[in-house]
Design a protein around this motif. Structure first.
Motif, short mmCIF file in Angstrom:
data_model
loop_
_atom_site.label_atom_id
_atom_site.label_comp_id
_atom_site.label_asym_id
_atom_site.label_seq_id
_atom_site.Cartn_x
_atom_site.Cartn_y
_atom_site.Cartn_z
N LEU A 171 -7.69 -0.16 5.20
CA LEU A 171 -8.17 1.12 4.67
C LEU A 171 -9.69 1.12 4.53
CD1 LEU A 171 -5.48 1.96 1.94
CD2 LEU A 171 -5.66 2.87 4.27
N GLN A 172 -10.27 -0.07 4.33
CA GLN A 172 -11.74 -0.16 4.25
C GLN A 172 -12.37 0.26 5.57
OE1 GLN A 172 -12.02 -4.12 2.81
NE2 GLN A 172 -12.48 -3.49 0.70
N LYS A 173 -11.69 -0.06 6.65
CA LYS A 173 -12.23 0.28 7.98
C LYS A 173 -12.16 1.78 8.24
CE LYS A 173 -11.13 -4.21 9.92
NZ LYS A 173 -9.91 -4.88 10.35
N SER A 174 -11.14 2.44 7.70
CA SER A 174 -11.13 3.90 7.76
C SER A 174 -12.01 4.36 6.60
CB SER A 174 -9.71 4.44 7.65
OG SER A 174 -9.15 4.05 6.42
N GLU A 175 -11.95 5.58 6.17
CA GLU A 175 -12.87 5.95 5.08
C GLU A 175 -12.12 6.25 3.79
OE1 GLU A 175 -15.48 8.91 6.76
OE2 GLU A 175 -15.97 7.45 8.32
N ARG A 176 -11.15 5.39 3.47
CA ARG A 176 -10.26 5.68 2.34
C ARG A 176 -10.73 5.14 1.00
NH1 ARG A 176 -7.48 9.88 4.31
NH2 ARG A 176 -6.38 9.36 6.22
N LYS A 177 -11.80 4.38 0.98
CA LYS A 177 -12.33 3.80 -0.27
C LYS A 177 -11.23 3.18 -1.14
CE LYS A 177 -14.62 7.64 -1.34
NZ LYS A 177 -15.35 8.55 -2.20
N PRO A 178 -10.56 2.15 -0.62
CA PRO A 178 -9.46 1.55 -1.39
C PRO A 178 -9.93 0.54 -2.42
CG PRO A 178 -9.75 0.36 0.65
CD PRO A 178 -10.80 1.45 0.65
N GLU A 179 -9.17 0.41 -3.48
CA GLU A 179 -9.36 -0.69 -4.43
C GLU A 179 -8.02 -1.38 -4.62
OE1 GLU A 179 -11.25 0.25 -8.15
OE2 GLU A 179 -12.95 1.22 -7.14
N HIS A 180 -8.07 -2.70 -4.73
CA HIS A 180 -6.86 -3.50 -4.94
C HIS A 180 -6.70 -3.76 -6.43
CE1 HIS A 180 -4.56 -7.47 -3.71
NE2 HIS A 180 -3.90 -6.73 -4.58
N TRP A 181 -5.64 -3.23 -7.01
CA TRP A 181 -5.36 -3.46 -8.43
C TRP A 181 -4.06 -4.25 -8.55
CZ3 TRP A 181 -6.77 0.28 -12.80
CH2 TRP A 181 -8.05 0.81 -12.59
N ARG A 182 -3.90 -4.96 -9.67
CA ARG A 182 -2.64 -5.66 -9.88
C ARG A 182 -2.23 -5.63 -11.35
NH1 ARG A 182 -2.22 -11.03 -8.09
NH2 ARG A 182 -3.63 -10.62 -6.38
N PHE A 183 -0.93 -5.61 -11.54
CA PHE A 183 -0.38 -5.73 -12.89
C PHE A 183 0.63 -6.87 -12.90
CE2 PHE A 183 -1.88 -1.36 -12.77
CZ PHE A 183 -2.67 -1.35 -13.91
N PRO A 184 0.63 -7.72 -13.91
CA PRO A 184 -0.29 -7.68 -15.03
C PRO A 184 -1.74 -7.89 -14.57
CG PRO A 184 0.85 -9.79 -14.97
CD PRO A 184 1.50 -8.92 -13.95
N ASP A 185 -2.67 -7.18 -15.25
CA ASP A 185 -4.09 -7.45 -15.06
C ASP A 185 -4.45 -8.54 -16.06
OD1 ASP A 185 -6.81 -7.62 -15.25
OD2 ASP A 185 -7.14 -5.46 -14.97
N ARG A 186 -4.54 -9.76 -15.57
CA ARG A 186 -4.69 -10.92 -16.47
C ARG A 186 -6.11 -11.06 -17.01
NH1 ARG A 186 -0.14 -15.23 -14.51
NH2 ARG A 186 0.94 -13.88 -13.02
N SER A 225 -11.39 10.94 -8.11
CA SER A 225 -12.69 10.92 -7.45
C SER A 225 -12.57 10.53 -5.97
CB SER A 225 -13.64 9.97 -8.18
OG SER A 225 -13.26 8.64 -7.91
N GLY A 226 -11.32 10.40 -5.49
CA GLY A 226 -11.14 10.17 -4.05
C GLY A 226 -10.90 8.71 -3.67
N ILE A 227 -10.84 7.83 -4.68
CA ILE A 227 -10.59 6.41 -4.39
C ILE A 227 -9.07 6.18 -4.33
CG2 ILE A 227 -10.79 4.07 -5.36
CD1 ILE A 227 -13.51 5.06 -6.55
#
Ligand code: T5A
Ligand code: NA
Length: 208
Positions: free
Chosen positions: A29-44, A88-90
């Protein structure tokens, strides 16, 4: 008009390959213009996350109901931030969420802690636009690297968790055969994600 970000969730039993696929998807997704973020739960990384980490690594014992609520609170503390990012589009690629919360607690078979009880603290949290359910047999998962180090990584328990995921399966779920080679799984993930981005689902507000 700016399309909002997508909330893409990976769920599955321990060692089903969620983190591996999150990483590959984010990279793509970074290569396209999707502005991705990787989140995880539990957030330790948060104070509550530290409590969870100590519980999962068996450094502390906690009451089952209490720990269920701490896992939910660990999502709640991130919830405003999630809505803001999505609006915000992320796009958020999320490794486990409320379904894990329910599937693992329900697998403990505790009287009075039924599905309705487990679901309550999840109300009002942002809802995923796509749930990629990584289906793999507990036997195959157990043969993978690092298995058995944390609290819930026992075959009998994982079988119950898998049955609970099946019961919780709802709209927006796509099931992936996670016993396949990593690249093959990634191709199927990309197809489901491309379908989501080209659908009208992201023109409405973030669900909750
Ligand atoms: N939990 C979680 C609750 O009880 N309540 C809650 O509310 C929540 C959110 C920690 C525990 O917390 C419980 C559930 C869990 O028991 P975690 O931090 O997500 O959750 O656990 P991790 O240990 O980080 O992750 P998992 O064990 O779930 O592993 P993954 O992410 O599914 O698998 P991954 O990608 O790390 O891969 C595992 C191994 O398999 C290999 C990888 O290289 C790696 O060695 N692999 C493959 N091998 C062959 N074929 C494939 N297709 C492969 N894909 C990956
Ligand atoms: Na684990």
């Amino acid at each position: 008009m700016l399309q909002r970000g997508a909330f893409i969730l990976f769920e599955g039993i321990d060692r089903s390959g969620k983190t591996t696929q999150c990483n590959k998807l984010v990279e793509c997704l970074q290569k396209s213009e999707r502005k991705p973020e990787h989140w995880r739960f539990p957030d330790r990384s948060t104070e509550l996350g530290k409590v969870i980490n100590n519980f999962l690594s068996s450094k502390v014992e906690l009451d089952d109901a209490a720990v269920h609520l701490v896992f939910a609170a660990n999502r709640r503390e991130k919830c405003k931030d999630m809505f803001n990012k999505l609006n915000s589009g992320i796009s958020l690629v999320v490794d486990r969420y409320s379904y894990s919360g329910m599937a693992y607690t329900l697998a403990k078979d505790i009287p009075d802690m039924d599905q309705q009880w487990c679901m309550m603290p999840e109300r009002g949290l942002p809802e995923p636009d796509l749930v990629l359910y990584m289906r793999v047999s507990p036997e195959v998962a157990a043969s993978r690297g690092g298995y058995g180090e944390e609290r819930y990584e026992k075959a009998e328990f994982q079988k119950k968790v898998a049955a609970n995921f099946d019961m919780l399966k709802g709209k927006n779920w796509v099931e992936i055969d996670a016993g396949q080679p990593i690249q093959k799984i990634h191709d199927e993930v990309m197809k489901a994600v491309d379908d989501l981005y080209s659908s009208s689902r992201l023109s409405g507000p973030v669900g909750k």
